[in-house]
Design a protein around this motif. Sequence first.
Motif, mmCIF file in Angstrom:
data_model
loop_
_atom_site.group_PDB
_atom_site.id
_atom_site.type_symbol
_atom_site.label_atom_id
_atom_site.label_comp_id
_atom_site.label_asym_id
_atom_site.label_seq_id
_atom_site.Cartn_x
_atom_site.Cartn_y
_atom_site.Cartn_z
ATOM 1 N N GLU A 110 0.838 -1.210 0.000
ATOM 2 C CA GLU A 110 0.000 0.000 0.000
ATOM 3 C C GLU A 110 0.870 1.255 0.000
ATOM 4 O O GLU A 110 0.575 2.224 -0.714
ATOM 5 N N ALA A 111 1.951 1.250 0.775
ATOM 6 C CA ALA A 111 2.820 2.424 0.831
ATOM 7 C C ALA A 111 3.470 2.687 -0.525
ATOM 8 O O ALA A 111 3.567 3.830 -0.971
ATOM 9 N N PRO A 117 -7.578 7.550 -5.756
ATOM 10 C CA PRO A 117 -6.255 6.921 -5.610
ATOM 11 C C PRO A 117 -6.082 6.199 -4.281
ATOM 12 O O PRO A 117 -5.361 5.194 -4.205
ATOM 13 N N PHE A 118 -6.721 6.706 -3.226
ATOM 14 C CA PHE A 118 -6.590 6.037 -1.931
ATOM 15 C C PHE A 118 -7.241 4.655 -1.962
ATOM 16 O O PHE A 118 -6.763 3.722 -1.316
ATOM 17 N N ALA A 149 -4.741 2.386 -3.650
ATOM 18 C CA ALA A 149 -3.667 2.016 -2.727
ATOM 19 C C ALA A 149 -4.146 0.953 -1.742
ATOM 20 O O ALA A 149 -3.415 -0.017 -1.463
ATOM 21 N N ARG A 150 -5.359 1.107 -1.232
ATOM 22 C CA ARG A 150 -5.886 0.097 -0.310
ATOM 23 C C ARG A 150 -6.087 -1.238 -1.013
ATOM 24 O O ARG A 150 -5.897 -2.303 -0.417
ATOM 25 N N HIS A 208 -3.008 -3.108 -0.922
ATOM 26 C CA HIS A 208 -2.841 -3.721 0.401
ATOM 27 C C HIS A 208 -3.531 -5.078 0.436
ATOM 28 O O HIS A 208 -2.965 -6.073 0.899
ATOM 29 N N GLU A 249 1.321 9.332 -6.724
ATOM 30 C CA GLU A 249 1.508 10.775 -6.625
ATOM 31 C C GLU A 249 1.654 11.428 -7.995
ATOM 32 O O GLU A 249 1.435 12.626 -8.144
ATOM 33 N N ARG A 257 0.915 4.288 -2.819
ATOM 34 C CA ARG A 257 0.675 5.703 -2.524
ATOM 35 C C ARG A 257 1.763 6.588 -3.139
ATOM 36 O O ARG A 257 1.474 7.643 -3.712
#
Length: 373
Positions: free
Chosen positions: A96-97, A189-190, A193-194, A197, A104, A100
Amino acid sequence: MNAVEGVPMVRLTREQQQVRTRGAVLAAATQEFAEHGYADAKVDRIAARADLTRGAVYSNFPSKRSLYLAVLLQSVPRTAALDAPAAAMDVATAAEAFARVWLERLPLAGDAPAAGKLKSQSLTGVFDDEPGRTALAELTTLEGLLLALALESCQPPDAGRRVRLAELILTLLNGAGHLAQAAPGFGDPFDVARACHHLAGLDVDDVWNPPHLPYVAAPELCCDTWTPPTELTDAISDRPVGFDSDGLIVVLGTGRLGAAEEAVRAARPGDLVTVAVVTSDPAETGALVRLRITDLAACLRRLFGPAISPSMRLVLDDQAALASAIGAGTAEDTEAAIRIRAGKIIARAYGRGAAYAAATTPVAEAQRERDER
């Protein structure tokens, strides 16, 4: 020294003038691509913006494509290698990191289309020829391996490979990138990212069984001295590369980058694998490789620190220094590998499957041959 209105005129050296001209071309090209996009950008307009001739542009960049790649490369953030360990993460948190950080670059809903593509480092329409498409496919495979090695640093050594997981993550992220260009503002986008994960929790069958491996010829056993090149840098960690350790050295053209996985998977425990990428077209294909690898490395260094590539180093062998040292070429289908032991080359392999052949060299047999010599 002449002076105009009391201001002394400083004569620039040829090198200084070339640096100034190159900078002016890049600045003008950045404006041109941001306003018109790659397809509609004109070299004549770039020259006019820079107050230069068309010939001056081409003396620094042999094609519009090479100029576009140079513009993208200069926009990649320069992230230095980290000496301190990164914060501890499990694989899912790391996935996930990474997402993110990667996300960007996505354009915002209010960005102009051409500027948005430039921001997202879009290569749509830039490499439509077959060699370019092949290079992009192989590059993405290599990126998957590098991301996998970083993710594997977040788990116990015996927890298995994460190559297929990394490829799924890159598939999702690149899909999000293309959609952001075609329909800016769609999606969150979040959420993407999840989703990365949660991908880490899938039971992905990380199969590795290329069909050509049973037919790979055994390497040539030898006991050769060699002179390794100096002043090479690992493109992932941004640290100097030395050759005083036992392990594998693999030279790959841009049409065979997937063979890096063969070397890493077949390497013995404790082997240090060094992969060198070569190309016969440094201005375009070589620039593409440098752009993609530099960008990925910047993302990885931000997150993983010194643990990003514990068992593999990647050299962008622009001058073919490492390739020449082991007797390899620079064609797109190049695949050559050697095994190093105690400072000597004890095995050589060339052609398809060379990385696997060198990785699986019977070391005891090679040692006997070395002792006999």
